[in-house]
Structures are given as C-alpha cells and as structure tokens.
Design a protein around this motif. Structure first.
Motif, PDB file in Angstrom:
ATOM      1  N   THR A 111       4.347   4.994  53.012  1.00  0.00           N
ATOM      2  CA  THR A 111       3.102   4.213  53.079  1.00  0.00           C
ATOM      3  C   THR A 111       2.019   4.851  52.219  1.00  0.00           C
ATOM      4  N   ASP A 112       1.860   6.166  52.363  1.00  0.00           N
ATOM      5  CA  ASP A 112       0.829   6.857  51.588  1.00  0.00           C
ATOM      6  C   ASP A 112       1.118   6.755  50.094  1.00  0.00           C
ATOM      7  N   ALA A 113       2.385   6.905  49.722  1.00  0.00           N
ATOM      8  CA  ALA A 113       2.747   6.852  48.305  1.00  0.00           C
ATOM      9  C   ALA A 113       2.490   5.464  47.720  1.00  0.00           C
ATOM     10  N   MET A 114       2.842   4.418  48.453  1.00  0.00           N
ATOM     11  CA  MET A 114       2.652   3.057  47.940  1.00  0.00           C
ATOM     12  C   MET A 114       1.161   2.719  47.836  1.00  0.00           C
ATOM     13  N   GLU A 115       0.376   3.150  48.814  1.00  0.00           N
ATOM     14  CA  GLU A 115      -1.074   2.902  48.760  1.00  0.00           C
ATOM     15  C   GLU A 115      -1.698   3.650  47.583  1.00  0.00           C
ATOM     16  N   THR A 116      -1.241   4.861  47.366  1.00  0.00           N
ATOM     17  CA  THR A 116      -1.745   5.649  46.237  1.00  0.00           C
ATOM     18  C   THR A 116      -1.316   5.018  44.918  1.00  0.00           C
ATOM     19  N   ALA A 117      -0.058   4.597  44.835  1.00  0.00           N
ATOM     20  CA  ALA A 117       0.461   3.994  43.607  1.00  0.00           C
ATOM     21  C   ALA A 117      -0.326   2.748  43.223  1.00  0.00           C
ATOM     22  N   GLN A 118      -0.750   1.969  44.221  1.00  0.00           N
ATOM     23  CA  GLN A 118      -1.533   0.774  43.944  1.00  0.00           C
ATOM     24  C   GLN A 118      -2.859   1.136  43.280  1.00  0.00           C
ATOM     25  N   ILE A 119      -3.496   2.178  43.764  1.00  0.00           N
ATOM     26  CA  ILE A 119      -4.761   2.623  43.163  1.00  0.00           C
ATOM     27  C   ILE A 119      -4.524   3.131  41.752  1.00  0.00           C
ATOM     28  N   LEU A 120      -3.436   3.847  41.550  1.00  0.00           N
ATOM     29  CA  LEU A 120      -3.124   4.366  40.224  1.00  0.00           C
ATOM     30  C   LEU A 120      -2.884   3.232  39.230  1.00  0.00           C
ATOM     31  N   MET A 121      -2.205   2.176  39.669  1.00  0.00           N
ATOM     32  CA  MET A 121      -1.962   1.031  38.783  1.00  0.00           C
ATOM     33  C   MET A 121      -3.277   0.347  38.404  1.00  0.00           C
ATOM     34  N   GLU A 122      -4.197   0.290  39.362  1.00  0.00           N
ATOM     35  CA  GLU A 122      -5.501  -0.326  39.090  1.00  0.00           C
ATOM     36  C   GLU A 122      -6.362   0.568  38.203  1.00  0.00           C
ATOM     37  N   SER A 123      -6.064   1.861  38.187  1.00  0.00           N
ATOM     38  CA  SER A 123      -6.836   2.822  37.391  1.00  0.00           C
ATOM     39  C   SER A 123      -6.140   3.162  36.076  1.00  0.00           C
ATOM     40  N   SER A 124      -5.052   2.496  35.793  1.00  0.00           N
ATOM     41  CA  SER A 124      -4.225   2.805  34.616  1.00  0.00           C
ATOM     42  C   SER A 124      -5.008   2.682  33.304  1.00  0.00           C
ATOM     43  N   PRO A 125      -4.696   3.568  32.331  1.00  0.00           N
ATOM     44  CA  PRO A 125      -3.714   4.649  32.401  1.00  0.00           C
ATOM     45  C   PRO A 125      -4.276   5.897  33.065  1.00  0.00           C
ATOM     46  N   VAL A 126      -3.427   6.566  33.848  1.00  0.00           N
ATOM     47  CA  VAL A 126      -3.797   7.814  34.500  1.00  0.00           C
ATOM     48  C   VAL A 126      -3.106   8.954  33.765  1.00  0.00           C
ATOM     49  N   ASP A 127      -3.900   9.810  33.143  1.00  0.00           N
ATOM     50  CA  ASP A 127      -3.330  10.910  32.360  1.00  0.00           C
ATOM     51  C   ASP A 127      -2.762  12.007  33.249  1.00  0.00           C
ATOM     52  N   CYS A 128      -3.434  12.251  34.379  1.00  0.00           N
ATOM     53  CA  CYS A 128      -2.954  13.312  35.267  1.00  0.00           C
ATOM     54  C   CYS A 128      -3.360  13.008  36.708  1.00  0.00           C
ATOM     55  N   LEU A 129      -2.420  13.182  37.622  1.00  0.00           N
ATOM     56  CA  LEU A 129      -2.701  13.126  39.053  1.00  0.00           C
ATOM     57  C   LEU A 129      -2.537  14.534  39.598  1.00  0.00           C
ATOM     58  N   ILE A 130      -3.602  15.056  40.232  1.00  0.00           N
ATOM     59  CA  ILE A 130      -3.559  16.395  40.820  1.00  0.00           C
ATOM     60  C   ILE A 130      -3.476  16.239  42.335  1.00  0.00           C
ATOM     61  N   ILE A 131      -2.451  16.838  42.925  1.00  0.00           N
ATOM     62  CA  ILE A 131      -2.172  16.698  44.353  1.00  0.00           C
ATOM     63  C   ILE A 131      -2.433  18.028  45.045  1.00  0.00           C
ATOM     64  N   ASP A 132      -3.225  17.995  46.106  1.00  0.00           N
ATOM     65  CA  ASP A 132      -3.454  19.181  46.931  1.00  0.00           C
ATOM     66  C   ASP A 132      -3.296  18.746  48.382  1.00  0.00           C
ATOM     67  N   HIS A 133      -2.061  18.788  48.885  1.00  0.00           N
ATOM     68  CA  HIS A 133      -1.794  18.214  50.211  1.00  0.00           C
ATOM     69  C   HIS A 133      -0.487  18.766  50.766  1.00  0.00           C
ATOM     70  N   TYR A 134      -0.541  19.345  51.954  1.00  0.00           N
ATOM     71  CA  TYR A 134       0.657  19.899  52.580  1.00  0.00           C
ATOM     72  C   TYR A 134       1.652  18.810  52.989  1.00  0.00           C
ATOM     73  N   GLY A 135       1.195  17.572  53.097  1.00  0.00           N
ATOM     74  CA  GLY A 135       2.070  16.489  53.533  1.00  0.00           C
ATOM     75  C   GLY A 135       2.838  15.829  52.407  1.00  0.00           C
ATOM     76  N   ILE A 136       2.684  16.314  51.194  1.00  0.00           N
ATOM     77  CA  ILE A 136       3.291  15.663  50.027  1.00  0.00           C
ATOM     78  C   ILE A 136       4.361  16.566  49.421  1.00  0.00           C
ATOM     79  N   ASP A 137       5.534  15.967  49.145  1.00  0.00           N
ATOM     80  CA  ASP A 137       6.618  16.683  48.484  1.00  0.00           C
ATOM     81  C   ASP A 137       7.282  15.759  47.466  1.00  0.00           C
ATOM     82  N   GLN A 138       8.468  16.115  47.030  1.00  0.00           N
ATOM     83  CA  GLN A 138       9.125  15.384  45.955  1.00  0.00           C
ATOM     84  C   GLN A 138       9.447  13.935  46.318  1.00  0.00           C
ATOM     85  N   ARG A 139       9.605  13.620  47.591  1.00  0.00           N
ATOM     86  CA  ARG A 139       9.886  12.226  47.977  1.00  0.00           C
ATOM     87  C   ARG A 139       8.697  11.332  47.640  1.00  0.00           C
ATOM     88  N   TRP A 140       7.509  11.787  47.982  1.00  0.00           N
ATOM     89  CA  TRP A 140       6.265  11.067  47.669  1.00  0.00           C
ATOM     90  C   TRP A 140       6.057  11.033  46.156  1.00  0.00           C
TER      91      TRP A 140
END
Length: 358
Positions: A78-107
């Motif tokens: 759910t978090d990944a899909m919600e984030t992906a939607q924002i990224l598509m609306e903000s395209s192009p995104v040169d870099c996404l910086i993640i600082d979150h203990y709940g996020i790993d390679q699946r996300w």
C-alpha cells in the motif's frame, strides 16, 4: 534536478529521521536541486515544520487500521503504490531518498521503476535494499556488511565520517575550546518527542537544591506531548532554561559540559563537539549506536528508559562531578570517535559527481 524524500515522523518513532533528511535537503537545495517530501499523516508528523523550512510535502493518508504496529503503519504494498502515484505525478524524478526502517527491497522494487536513482539512509543494516546509493553513519557497520544487503554496484558511504551534521555543527567546531572536565552547565535532550517523558525524570534530580549551582538547558521538540509540563518545571528552577524546537543546538552543545539524554542520531552531534554524556536508550534502534559510544568511552549508558531510575541518573551525575579527569577523557574519546567530515561525498554522488562510496 528533482529530488524527493520518503520519510516519516510520529510520536512513537520520533523526529530524527526527518531532521537528518532536512539537513541533506538543505545541502542539495544549495546545489540548485528541487526538493519535495513524502510523509504519512501520522500523529506527531512534522509536515508543517518541513513546509516552514520551504519544502512541499505530499501527505499519505492516515491509516484507518490503527492496530498496525509496523514502522510504515500500513502494509508495504500500500505504501509503495501510494508513493509511486506521487512519483508519477512528479515525473521525472531524478532521485528518491528513503530514510525509513519499514522500507526494504520489496518496497523499492515496486517504486524503483518511477525514479532514475534510489538512495537509502539506514543505520540498522538488518534488511536488503535495491538502491544505487546507501549511507549509514553508524561506524560499527562499515561498507562490508552491506555487500549482501545491497546490489554489487551500489555506492556505499559507511561510518561516522559521513555523519549527517547540520552546518551549524561544523561552524561551532571551529570555536570549540578544549574541555577541562569541570561541570558547570548541563544540557538535557531526549529527542523530539520523548514519549516516555524521560526529560521530567532527569529534571526531578536536577531540581534538587544541591545541583542549584549548575546551569541547566532543557530542549524539547514541538511534538513533545509533555512540553507544557516541562516548561512549567523549568520555570520553577531558577537555574534552568527551556528551549523548544530550536535551531541552535550546536551552540548549546558547545557551551555544555555534560549532556543527559537519549541515544540515537544526536550521539554523533555531541561526539563531533566532544561533549561527554549520560545516555538513556529510549528506542530499540538506539541500542547499537549507544553501545558503540559507550564502549569507546564517549558516553556512559545508564540503561533503557523502562528500567532507568532517577537514582541511577543521580549516581551518574555524581560520578562525573567527582571525576573531572574522567569527564575530560570522555570528551577526548568522543572527538576521536568521529572521523574526517566526508558527507559531501554522499551529496556529490546524489547530484551526479564522480566520488564513489567506501
């Protein structure tokens, strides 16, 4: 260059992740990057504060199921899909910086196709990532431990040389005088939220008459639920000063002789300025950093917040008051723990410089 951050703050997880991302954001903004944040609308989030710093914030909805106790508070899909939607609306995104203990390679696998570069800020080294840049300021990990947790071509920046320190700390270090071990001023700070109110526990001791000759600076975050109580206690102490959501922590650390507070990211700030400390572990993710600083002799770890008593805090203060040579040695060891300031190498890599990780 269009850069987004995915990071959260809440009463439970604290504010440290957002604060260090803001430090990185300011460095990137100085190099003409466009910065935006993606945060979940959790109780105690810092969206308003981030906006006050000049950055737009996309708020992910507050989950309807309040029983989810994971770091994300929702399932990773759910978090990944919600984030992906924002990224598509903000395209192009040169870099996404993640600082979150709940996020790993699946996300990251779900989101990765919507960004050119993905960077991760971590300090646990306990889960795999699909990123091309990784920063871990915990000196105990080193780059080797990520060889099985990150892709082979990932640029890894590991160790205290890459500590995420605001410019005020670098400026203040130039004004730093050698500490002689005598204690006249104590700084108390248990993080931005301090959910178990360790600040009041410390003040219960410091308000005793026999400590009245010590000057006490008490810092709380805007999201601290007990800030009114803390302010009232400080107002009853003629030797105490109350500070809320400040931007001059480096100044307070420079003039303090002892720090009493939580482990976590502020450990590197006080070590950078050679400030000895009594540390209380207020969250599981602080254990390793605090142990490392304790083993190095830069802090004395009193224990975990659920177990630490006011007497143990008092005994720690008394021990250091009676041993200026120990305080001086702790200061020297704190300075030794920090390497050369190399955070700019990480910033260069985000922007597209040639410097690789180590």
């Amino acid at each position: 260059m269009n850069i987004l951050f995915r990071v959260d703050a809440s009463h439970e997880m604290g504010t440290g992740h957002v604060m260090r991302c803001l430090t990185i954001a300011n460095e990137l903004k100085a190099r003409n990057a466009e910065i935006q944040f993606i945060c979940r609308d959790l109780p105690g989030n810092l969206a308003s504060y981030i906006r006050e710093q000049g950055y737009p914030v996309f708020l992910l909805p507050l989950p309807s199921d309040r029983t989810d106790s994971s770091w994300l508070r929702v399932d990773f899909q759910t978090d990944a899909m919600e984030t992906a939607q924002i990224l598509m609306e903000s395209s192009p995104v040169d870099c996404l910086i993640i600082d979150h203990y709940g996020i790993d390679q699946r996300w990251e696998r779900i989101v990765g196709e919507h960004v050119t570069t993905m960077a991760v800020i971590d300090d646990l080294a306990d889960r795999p990532h699909l990123c091309s840049i990784l920063l871990d300021q915990n000196s105990s990990h080193g780059g080797d431990c990520y060889h099985h947790l990150a892709p082979a071509n990932c640029s890894i920046f590991a160790g205290t040389s890459y500590a995420i320190l605001r410019p005020e700390f670098r400026s203040m270090k130039k004004q730093l005088a050698e500490r002689d071990g005598r204690m006249n001023r104590i700084l108390v700070f248990f993080g931005g939220t301090d959910p178990t109110n360790e600040t009041a526990k410390a003040l219960q001791i410091l308000s005793k008459a026999r400590f009245s000759k010590l000057s006490i600076d008490v810092v709380v975050g805007e999201m601290n639920k007990n800030k009114a109580l803390i302010e009232a206690i400080c107002n009853r102490m003629p030797n105490a000063a109350y500070h809320c959501q400040i931007d001059y922590m480096a100044k307070l650390m420079r003039r303090a002789d002892l720090f009493i507070g939580a482990g976590g990211s502020s450990t590197w700030e006080r070590c950078y300025l050679g400030l000895p400390s009594l540390s209380v572990v207020t969250a599981d993710n602080q254990r390793e950093i605090t142990r490392l600083a304790h083993d190095h002799g830069a802090t004395i770890c009193i224990g975990a917040s659920a177990e630490v008593t006011t007497k143990e805090i008092e005994d720690g203060i008394d021990t250091l008051l009676a041993n200026p040579s120990l305080v001086k040695e702790m200061s020297e060891r704190a300075l030794q723990l920090m390497g050369e300031d190399r955070l700019n190498e990480f910033i260069d890599r985000i922007i597209g410089g040639d410097n690789g990780g180590h």
